[in-house]
Design an enzyme around this catalytic site. Structure first.
Site, PDB file in Angstrom:
ATOM      1  N   ASN A   1      -9.996  -0.008  -0.072  1.00 41.31           N
ATOM      2  CA  ASN A   1      -9.021   0.372   0.080  1.00 41.31           C
ATOM      3  C   ASN A   1      -7.908  -0.067  -0.769  1.00 41.31           C
ATOM      4  OD1 ASN A   1      -5.638  -0.223   0.619  1.00 41.31           O
ATOM      5  ND2 ASN A   1      -5.705  -0.822   2.484  1.00 41.31           N
TER       6      ASN A   1
ATOM      7  N   CYS B   1       0.638  -0.780   0.134  1.00 45.14           N
ATOM      8  CA  CYS B   1      -0.265   0.146   0.176  1.00 45.14           C
ATOM      9  C   CYS B   1       0.530   1.034  -0.067  1.00 45.14           C
ATOM     10  CB  CYS B   1      -1.266  -0.428   1.280  1.00 45.14           C
ATOM     11  SG  CYS B   1      -2.187  -1.279   0.892  1.00 45.14           S
TER      12      CYS B   1
ATOM     13  N   HIS C   1      -3.059   7.297   2.428  1.00 43.97           N
ATOM     14  CA  HIS C   1      -3.913   5.683   2.074  1.00 43.97           C
ATOM     15  C   HIS C   1      -5.093   5.696   3.111  1.00 43.97           C
ATOM     16  CE1 HIS C   1      -3.376   2.511   1.345  1.00 43.97           C
ATOM     17  NE2 HIS C   1      -4.116   1.296   2.369  1.00 43.97           N
TER      18      HIS C   1
HETATM   19  N1  ACO Z   1     -17.630  -8.506  10.011  1.00 51.59           N
HETATM   20  C1  ACO Z   1     -18.756  -8.789  11.795  1.00 51.59           C
HETATM   21  N2  ACO Z   1     -17.611  -9.233  11.757  1.00 51.59           N
HETATM   22  C2  ACO Z   1     -16.287  -9.318  11.514  1.00 51.59           C
HETATM   23  C3  ACO Z   1     -15.670  -8.863  10.544  1.00 51.59           C
HETATM   24  C4  ACO Z   1     -16.336  -8.606   9.424  1.00 51.59           C
HETATM   25  N3  ACO Z   1     -16.399  -8.066   8.270  1.00 51.59           N
HETATM   26  N4  ACO Z   1     -14.301  -9.150  10.806  1.00 51.59           N
HETATM   27  C5  ACO Z   1     -13.598  -9.176  11.342  1.00 51.59           C
HETATM   28  N5  ACO Z   1     -14.862  -9.612  12.442  1.00 51.59           N
HETATM   29  C6  ACO Z   1     -15.041  -9.958  14.163  1.00 51.59           C
HETATM   30  C7  ACO Z   1     -13.478 -10.568  14.426  1.00 51.59           C
HETATM   31  O1  ACO Z   1     -14.012 -12.024  14.093  1.00 51.59           O
HETATM   32  C8  ACO Z   1     -13.379 -10.487  15.745  1.00 51.59           C
HETATM   33  O2  ACO Z   1     -14.571 -11.412  16.312  1.00 51.59           O
HETATM   34  P1  ACO Z   1     -14.590 -11.739  18.046  1.00 51.59           P
HETATM   35  O3  ACO Z   1     -13.948 -10.667  18.971  1.00 51.59           O
HETATM   36  O4  ACO Z   1     -15.173 -12.907  18.160  1.00 51.59           O
HETATM   37  O5  ACO Z   1     -13.040 -13.084  18.118  1.00 51.59           O
HETATM   38  C9  ACO Z   1     -13.936  -8.872  16.207  1.00 51.59           C
HETATM   39  O6  ACO Z   1     -15.087  -8.857  14.703  1.00 51.59           O
HETATM   40  C10 ACO Z   1     -13.008  -8.003  16.212  1.00 51.59           C
HETATM   41  O7  ACO Z   1     -12.557  -7.691  14.571  1.00 51.59           O
HETATM   42  P2  ACO Z   1     -10.708  -7.321  14.939  1.00 51.59           P
HETATM   43  O8  ACO Z   1     -10.155  -7.957  14.011  1.00 51.59           O
HETATM   44  O9  ACO Z   1     -10.326  -7.012  16.105  1.00 51.59           O
HETATM   45  O10 ACO Z   1     -11.242  -5.843  14.080  1.00 51.59           O
HETATM   46  P3  ACO Z   1     -11.012  -4.386  13.612  1.00 51.59           P
HETATM   47  O11 ACO Z   1     -11.673  -3.699  14.923  1.00 51.59           O
HETATM   48  O12 ACO Z   1      -9.703  -4.689  14.664  1.00 51.59           O
HETATM   49  O13 ACO Z   1     -11.325  -4.432  12.744  1.00 51.59           O
HETATM   50  C11 ACO Z   1     -10.214  -4.179  10.374  1.00 51.59           C
HETATM   51  C12 ACO Z   1     -10.446  -4.802  11.862  1.00 51.59           C
HETATM   52  C13 ACO Z   1     -11.037  -3.443   9.900  1.00 51.59           C
HETATM   53  C14 ACO Z   1      -9.665  -5.424   9.531  1.00 51.59           C
HETATM   54  C15 ACO Z   1      -8.746  -3.590  10.853  1.00 51.59           C
HETATM   55  O14 ACO Z   1      -7.854  -4.030  11.981  1.00 51.59           O
HETATM   56  C16 ACO Z   1      -7.914  -2.262  10.269  1.00 51.59           C
HETATM   57  O15 ACO Z   1      -8.962  -2.237   9.309  1.00 51.59           O
HETATM   58  N6  ACO Z   1      -6.924  -3.145  10.206  1.00 51.59           N
HETATM   59  C17 ACO Z   1      -6.440  -2.436   9.506  1.00 51.59           C
HETATM   60  C18 ACO Z   1      -5.518  -2.555   7.581  1.00 51.59           C
HETATM   61  C19 ACO Z   1      -4.893  -2.007   7.320  1.00 51.59           C
HETATM   62  O16 ACO Z   1      -4.469  -1.067   7.703  1.00 51.59           O
HETATM   63  N7  ACO Z   1      -3.682  -2.221   6.751  1.00 51.59           N
HETATM   64  C20 ACO Z   1      -2.336  -2.303   6.135  1.00 51.59           C
HETATM   65  C21 ACO Z   1      -2.884  -1.843   4.589  1.00 51.59           C
HETATM   66  S1  ACO Z   1      -3.288  -3.395   3.745  1.00 51.59           S
HETATM   67  C22 ACO Z   1      -2.346  -3.492   2.443  1.00 51.59           C
HETATM   68  O17 ACO Z   1      -0.488  -2.974   2.715  1.00 51.59           O
HETATM   69  C23 ACO Z   1      -2.201  -4.375   1.513  1.00 51.59           C
END
Ligand code: ACO
Length: 322
Positions: free
Chosen positions: A279, A114, A249
């Site tokens: 993204n 990214c 980003h």
């Molecule tokens: N719908 C419903 N529930 C979900 C989903 C979904 N799509 N995805 C995960 N959950 C659940 C999980 O299973 C978890 O359940 P549990 O508590 O029972 O285990 C709960 O939601 C919380 O999951 P988290 O992963 O802790 O959720 P978080 O608030 O961190 O959000 C997200 C997830 C949106 C992916 C976030 O972590 C994020 O944006 N991370 C950064 C992504 C990023 O910046 N990537 C870098 C660039 S990408 C690249 O370089 C290719």
């Protein structure tokens, strides 16, 4: 006389097909409200079967070239940032060169996930500042939809397809003020996309899809982007209030809001595109820059901070006097 890289044209392309959160929630266990609250995303664009990173790059690039009122043959360097190249080789840069019909230029790809377009801008800036190139086309183009596991709700909600482009020109007038790029290869396990064909026997059975431990990536991203803001301001002897626009980003609104807070900046001064684009990896910063320029929010003479964070981990910034 200081030689700068000046932005003389921007472009962007988004595929027509819109895939909404509601549509995704019909195939995986998620909901529009969960996705929107956690990420800020409502929909993303999905490329047609006959589209590729180079075909999307061509459309964005032609827009940037037109905006700059420049002839393609004046371009002496093409750098394409992509993690979803049409082919392992030739590079997407060479494929774009072919599409644009430019005979005498250098073209290559940059792979920094990214952060790719920030890395590409940084390389372009060094070429221009050293006098090795005069007009450089930088493009970020991604078909993320093809490396996303559409059964994995943790990742398939996040990504979209698109291309952004910028044309840079050597100038005596201020343009790119500084770029800062970093990598830390210790974090492979938190975010990676396998290449089963080139893997060892142990990895050959892995599908070529994005694997991400989102929550852990999130925390590192917030801290790291906070540090890159400090580094960029210090390198330019600037205060937060000197920045007119943040062009981040587009991974997650909460990550972007944390960076804006670090800059003591209201969200009105942040170019946000992820609600309807998701993204788009290396395309996202250039797509956002293009949007801000074309809708007139970003004005000549204003100071714009571009930043990104991605797999590797890689991260970086570019401070531009537009
Ligand atoms: N719908 C419903 N529930 C979900 C989903 C979904 N799509 N995805 C995960 N959950 C659940 C999980 O299973 C978890 O359940 P549990 O508590 O029972 O285990 C709960 O939601 C919380 O999951 P988290 O992963 O802790 O959720 P978080 O608030 O961190 O959000 C997200 C997830 C949106 C992916 C976030 O972590 C994020 O944006 N991370 C950064 C992504 C990023 O910046 N990537 C870098 C660039 S990408 C690249 O370089 C290719």
């Amino acid at each position: 006389m200081i030689r700068y890289s000046k932005v003389i044209g921007t472009g962007g392309y988004l595929p027509e097909e819109v895939r909404t959160n509601e549509q995704i929630s019909q195939t995986v266990d998620t909901s529009d409200s969960w996705i929107f609250e956690r990420t800020g995303i409502k929909s993303r664009r999905i490329a047609r079967a006959d589209e590729t990173a180079s075909s999307m790059a061509e459309i964005a690039a032609r827009q940037a070239i037109e905006a700059a009122a420049c002839a393609p043959e004046d371009i002496d360097l093409i750098i394409v940032a992509t993690g979803t190249p049409d082919r392992v080789y030739p590079s997407t840069g060479c494929l774009l060169q072919q599409r644009l019909g430019i005979k005498n230029c250098v073209a290559f790809d940059v792979q920094a996930a990214c952060s790719g377009s920030i890395f590409a801008l940084s390389i372009a800036d060094q070429y221009i500042k050293s006098g090795a190139a005069k007009k450089v086309l930088v493009v970020g183009s991604e078909i993320c939809s093809r490396i996303v596991d559409w059964t994995d709700r943790g990742t398939c909600i996040l990504f979209g397809d698109g291309a952004g482009a910028v044309l840079l020109c050597a100038s005596d007038e201020a343009g790119i003020l500084s770029t800062h790029i970093h990598s830390d290869g210790e974090y492979e396990d938190l975010l990676y996309c396998p290449n089963p064909q080139a893997a060892t026997d142990a990895g050959k059975d892995e599908a070529g899809y994005i694997n991400m431990r989102g929550n852990e990536v999130f925390k590192v991203a917030v801290n790291t982007l906070g540090r890159i803001v400090d580094e960029t301001l210090a390198a330019n002897n600037m205060q937060q209030s000197d920045i007119d626009w943040l062009v981040p980003h587009q991974a997650n609104t909460r990550i972007i809001a944390a960076t804006a807070k670090k800059l003591k900046m209201s969200m009105d001064h942040v170019i946000l595109t992820l609600e309807n684009q998701g993204n788009t990896s290396s395309a996202s910063v250039l797509l956002a820059l293009n949007e801000g320029v074309r809708d007139g929010r970003i004005q000549r003479g204003q100071v714009v901070l571009l930043e990104a964070f991605g797999a590797g981990f890689t991260w970086g910034s570019a401070l531009i006097k537009y």
